[in-house]
Design a protein around this motif. Structure first.
Motif, PDB file in Angstrom:
ATOM      1  N   ALA A 307      34.056  30.509  42.196  1.00 29.06           N
ATOM      2  CA  ALA A 307      32.676  30.879  42.521  1.00 29.06           C
ATOM      3  C   ALA A 307      32.288  30.420  43.915  1.00 29.06           C
ATOM      4  CB  ALA A 307      31.720  30.284  41.487  1.00 29.06           C
ATOM      5  N   GLN A 308      32.720  29.203  44.301  1.00 28.59           N
ATOM      6  CA  GLN A 308      32.331  28.668  45.601  1.00 28.59           C
ATOM      7  C   GLN A 308      33.201  29.208  46.735  1.00 28.59           C
ATOM      8  OE1 GLN A 308      32.325  24.406  44.250  1.00 28.59           O
ATOM      9  NE2 GLN A 308      30.324  24.354  45.227  1.00 28.59           N
ATOM     10  N   THR A 309      34.502  29.408  46.458  1.00 27.41           N
ATOM     11  CA  THR A 309      35.432  29.803  47.508  1.00 27.41           C
ATOM     12  C   THR A 309      35.422  31.307  47.758  1.00 27.41           C
ATOM     13  OG1 THR A 309      36.876  27.958  46.911  1.00 27.41           O
ATOM     14  CG2 THR A 309      37.833  29.696  48.270  1.00 27.41           C
ATOM     15  N   VAL A 310      35.427  32.094  46.683  1.00 31.17           N
ATOM     16  CA  VAL A 310      35.534  33.550  46.819  1.00 31.17           C
ATOM     17  C   VAL A 310      34.162  34.223  46.826  1.00 31.17           C
ATOM     18  CG1 VAL A 310      36.457  35.651  45.765  1.00 31.17           C
ATOM     19  CG2 VAL A 310      37.816  33.550  45.754  1.00 31.17           C
ATOM     20  N   THR A 364      41.159  37.260  33.564  1.00 30.31           N
ATOM     21  CA  THR A 364      42.314  37.787  34.305  1.00 30.31           C
ATOM     22  C   THR A 364      41.923  39.004  35.145  1.00 30.31           C
ATOM     23  OG1 THR A 364      43.006  39.233  32.476  1.00 30.31           O
ATOM     24  CG2 THR A 364      43.931  37.001  32.523  1.00 30.31           C
ATOM     25  N   ALA A 365      40.716  39.529  34.914  1.00 26.74           N
ATOM     26  CA  ALA A 365      40.284  40.743  35.621  1.00 26.74           C
ATOM     27  C   ALA A 365      39.341  40.454  36.783  1.00 26.74           C
ATOM     28  CB  ALA A 365      39.596  41.696  34.632  1.00 26.74           C
ATOM     29  N   VAL A 366      39.174  39.180  37.180  1.00 26.09           N
ATOM     30  CA  VAL A 366      38.247  38.877  38.275  1.00 26.09           C
ATOM     31  C   VAL A 366      38.759  39.463  39.585  1.00 26.09           C
ATOM     32  CG1 VAL A 366      37.371  36.766  37.204  1.00 26.09           C
ATOM     33  CG2 VAL A 366      39.361  36.643  38.727  1.00 26.09           C
ATOM     34  N   SER A 367      37.821  39.719  40.494  1.00 27.03           N
ATOM     35  CA  SER A 367      38.156  40.242  41.817  1.00 27.03           C
ATOM     36  C   SER A 367      37.184  39.656  42.829  1.00 27.03           C
ATOM     37  CB  SER A 367      38.055  41.778  41.822  1.00 27.03           C
ATOM     38  OG  SER A 367      36.699  42.174  41.696  1.00 27.03           O
ATOM     39  N   THR A 368      37.377  40.006  44.087  1.00 27.63           N
ATOM     40  CA  THR A 368      36.494  39.486  45.135  1.00 27.63           C
ATOM     41  C   THR A 368      35.072  40.023  44.999  1.00 27.63           C
ATOM     42  OG1 THR A 368      37.237  41.265  46.597  1.00 27.63           O
ATOM     43  CG2 THR A 368      38.363  39.140  46.783  1.00 27.63           C
ATOM     44  N   SER A 369      34.884  41.063  44.201  1.00 23.56           N
ATOM     45  CA  SER A 369      33.549  41.634  44.012  1.00 23.56           C
ATOM     46  C   SER A 369      32.965  41.323  42.636  1.00 23.56           C
ATOM     47  CB  SER A 369      33.598  43.156  44.217  1.00 23.56           C
ATOM     48  OG  SER A 369      34.498  43.756  43.284  1.00 23.56           O
ATOM     49  N   THR A 370      33.614  40.435  41.882  1.00 27.02           N
ATOM     50  CA  THR A 370      33.110  40.064  40.553  1.00 27.02           C
ATOM     51  C   THR A 370      31.717  39.453  40.672  1.00 27.02           C
ATOM     52  OG1 THR A 370      35.316  39.678  39.645  1.00 27.02           O
ATOM     53  CG2 THR A 370      33.491  38.573  38.547  1.00 27.02           C
ATOM     54  N   GLY A 371      30.814  39.884  39.783  1.00 29.16           N
ATOM     55  CA  GLY A 371      29.458  39.362  39.801  1.00 29.16           C
ATOM     56  C   GLY A 371      29.347  38.061  39.023  1.00 29.16           C
ATOM     57  N   VAL A 434      50.322  28.067  44.109  1.00 24.70           N
ATOM     58  CA  VAL A 434      51.629  28.685  44.369  1.00 24.70           C
ATOM     59  C   VAL A 434      51.500  30.190  44.541  1.00 24.70           C
ATOM     60  CG1 VAL A 434      53.883  29.179  43.351  1.00 24.70           C
ATOM     61  CG2 VAL A 434      52.947  26.862  43.246  1.00 24.70           C
ATOM     62  N   VAL A 435      50.732  30.832  43.663  1.00 21.24           N
ATOM     63  CA  VAL A 435      50.562  32.296  43.756  1.00 21.24           C
ATOM     64  C   VAL A 435      49.797  32.661  45.022  1.00 21.24           C
ATOM     65  CG1 VAL A 435      49.501  34.319  42.675  1.00 21.24           C
ATOM     66  CG2 VAL A 435      50.719  32.641  41.274  1.00 21.24           C
ATOM     67  N   ALA A 436      48.760  31.886  45.368  1.00 18.13           N
ATOM     68  CA  ALA A 436      47.999  32.166  46.587  1.00 18.13           C
ATOM     69  C   ALA A 436      48.890  32.008  47.819  1.00 18.13           C
ATOM     70  CB  ALA A 436      46.794  31.244  46.677  1.00 18.13           C
ATOM     71  N   ALA A 437      49.775  31.009  47.809  1.00 21.25           N
ATOM     72  CA  ALA A 437      50.673  30.783  48.947  1.00 21.25           C
ATOM     73  C   ALA A 437      51.665  31.929  49.108  1.00 21.25           C
ATOM     74  CB  ALA A 437      51.420  29.467  48.766  1.00 21.25           C
ATOM     75  N   GLY A 438      52.048  32.569  48.010  1.00 20.82           N
ATOM     76  CA  GLY A 438      53.005  33.666  48.069  1.00 20.82           C
ATOM     77  C   GLY A 438      52.364  35.029  48.255  1.00 20.82           C
ATOM     78  N   PRO A 446      39.938  34.985  50.531  1.00 21.91           N
ATOM     79  CA  PRO A 446      39.430  35.318  49.194  1.00 21.91           C
ATOM     80  C   PRO A 446      40.409  36.149  48.371  1.00 21.91           C
ATOM     81  CG  PRO A 446      37.707  35.601  50.839  1.00 21.91           C
ATOM     82  CD  PRO A 446      38.972  35.326  51.593  1.00 21.91           C
ATOM     83  N   GLU A 447      41.135  37.057  49.042  1.00 17.22           N
ATOM     84  CA  GLU A 447      42.081  37.909  48.318  1.00 17.22           C
ATOM     85  C   GLU A 447      43.231  37.100  47.730  1.00 17.22           C
ATOM     86  OE1 GLU A 447      39.643  40.165  51.014  1.00 17.22           O
ATOM     87  OE2 GLU A 447      40.978  38.454  51.390  1.00 17.22           O
TER      88      GLU A 447
END
Length: 484
Positions: A307-310, A364-371, A434-438, A446-447
């Protein structure tokens, strides 16, 4: 028992609780609410404290890590302490430590003193929750334990939900010191009321503490929790100790601790009596609680971070995400307790575990535009599922052990919850990092963070399937008679 310690004389299995026992439980619930609230107020405050105190993130996280470590070290000792020290004396000790730590945090001039204050707070917190559970199992008749444990769930649910919201509001308006300044008067009031109304509910023993078991417990439980916390820090690039070191030390000490307890419990001298695991329902309940706690703590760390980062929400908005679910969880607690008393645990824990799983899979379905509304709904479903799961699991698990082992059963539950919380946090943070780094996107974008968060909840969803399977085997203890 010392003559200075009052003790309520009504039999432990009377259908109606005596007035001293009602007052005792009320004071313990208020005190537990305060100490549990303190555990979650730091969740949105750490970034602010890092900035204002001028410390790196890897250093600032020690305000949480040290608290968890202290809890993991002290809780295994509480089974012995509850049997050795009268209830009122132990309550006053626990609340004095917590209150002293809170006041020290309020006036702390810098990071080092604040860290010490958190350790002192954790010592009091670690004693309070097993003391509450053991007292209720001792004085409440089996047929009414579900309803009473439902009241405990109000404490366990509402306090963590209020923590981030309160913290966000205070940070926005008053500054970080007042996170502790607002808690301190309530802690003082609980201490004064406890000194007046808490009574001793069981006979104490004169057994001596085993001086070999204590360092083994410290190194064993502390090493495992530190290792798990180090996994998360290492994934973020902040661990100063090789990850394998605390695990090796912790595992070796834990093996020695278990062997020592198996030997000492033959003479009722164990620091943590492992005979509680001879009750099959207790073992099943502990496994299910481990899975639920790991999922809960991991989720409660990741949602605010996302919530704070993305979504770039401020601390107060982030805290408000957890509030409705926690309030609903608390309101549902007494009803869930009554259903448990009448119908047993399976009608609650299986649907509850399914709700937990559904909430995690939603995430599992969150995205950068999730409300914010989507996060709020998922968190509310998660809290409702946990409410339907934790209260029956605690009640049926502790109710399955022999009465003289209640204190040790409570200590085992509390200890394993700390280990599970550390494991869930470490697992979720590591997967996300780990997933964000890859990711094909920059690691801190945010992506990339969103990809990591989706992976986290995919793992959490798989864990939730194991939770559902474990809950299928939960039964009600034989002495707790179901009402028509």
């Amino acid at each position: 028992m010392s003559p200075a310690e009052p003790r309520a004389e009504s039999p432990p299995h009377a259908e109606r609780l005596s007035r001293p026992h009602v007052l005792l439980i009320a004071v313990l619930l208020v005190a537990a609410f305060v100490v549990v609230l303190n555990e979650t107020v730091m969740s949105v405050a750490i970034p602010v404290l890092q900035t204002e105190l001028g410390v790196a993130p890897s250093v600032g996280q020690w305000l949480t890590t040290a608290f968890m470590l202290t809890m993991a070290v002290v809780i295994p000792l509480t089974g012995f302490l509850i049997q050795r020290i009268p209830t009122r004396t132990l309550f006053v000790l626990a609340m004095s430590l917590f209150t002293g730590g809170t006041l020290l945090a309020f006036v702390s001039p810098g990071f080092a003193v604040l860290l010490l204050a958190r350790v002192v707070q954790a010592c009091g917190t670690a004693i309070m929750l097993p003391l509450l559970m053991t007292t209720i199992m001792t004085i409440v008749p089996p047929a009414r334990r579900g309803a009473m444990m439902g009241n405990i769930s109000i404490v366990i649910a509402v306090a963590p939900a209020l923590g981030p919201t309160m913290s966000g509001f205070v940070l926005d308006h008053f500054g970080w010191r007042w996170i502790f300044g607002l808690v301190a008067p309530i802690a003082v009031a609980a201490l004064v009321l406890g000194a007046r109304y808490v009574v001793s509910v069981s006979e104490t023993t004169s057994a001596r503490v085993d001086l070999v078991s204590v360092p083994l417990a410290v190194l064993g439980f502390g090493g495992l929790v530190y290792g798990l916390a180090g996994v998360g820090e290492s994934a973020e690039g902040g661990s100063g100790v090789p990850v394998w070191v605390p695990f090796v030390v912790g595992a070796a000490a834990m093996a020695g601790f278990v062997a020592r307890q198996l030997r000492l419990q033959r003479h009722d001298r164990a620091l943590l009596d492992l005979r509680v695991f001879a009750a099959g329902q207790f073992s099943i309940a502990v496994v299910a609680m481990l899975l639920g706690m790991a999922t809960m703590m991991g989720t409660f760390i990741i949602i605010p971070y996302f919530a704070q980062t993305v979504l770039v929400l401020d601390p107060l908005q982030t805290g408000l995400i957890t509030l409705p679910g926690g309030l609903l969880m608390g309101l549902a607690g007494p009803l869930i307790g009554r259903i448990y008393d009448r119908r047993g645990p399976r009608v609650l824990v299986v649907p509850g575990a399914i709700l937990v799983s559904a909430a995690v899979w939603m995430l599992t379905a969150v995205s950068t535009s999730t409300g914010i509304g989507y996060l709020l709904v998922a968190n509310t479903l998660l809290c409702l599922g946990l409410a339907a799961t934790f209260t029956p699991l605690m009640t049926s698990g502790l109710g399955a052990v022999d009465e003289h082992l209640y204190a040790h059963g409570s200590a085992v539950v509390g200890t394993f919850q700390q280990v599970a919380g550390a494991a869930g946090t470490a697992l979720f943070v590591t997967v996300m990092t780990v997933v964000a780094a890859g990711s094909s996107a920059p690691e801190t974008s945010p992506e990339a963070v969103t990809e990591g968060v989706r992976a986290v909840f995919l793992v959490g969803g798989l864990v939730s399937f194991v939770l559902i399977a474990a809950c299928l085997f939960v039964r009600k203890p034989k002495d707790a008679v179901l009402h028509a």
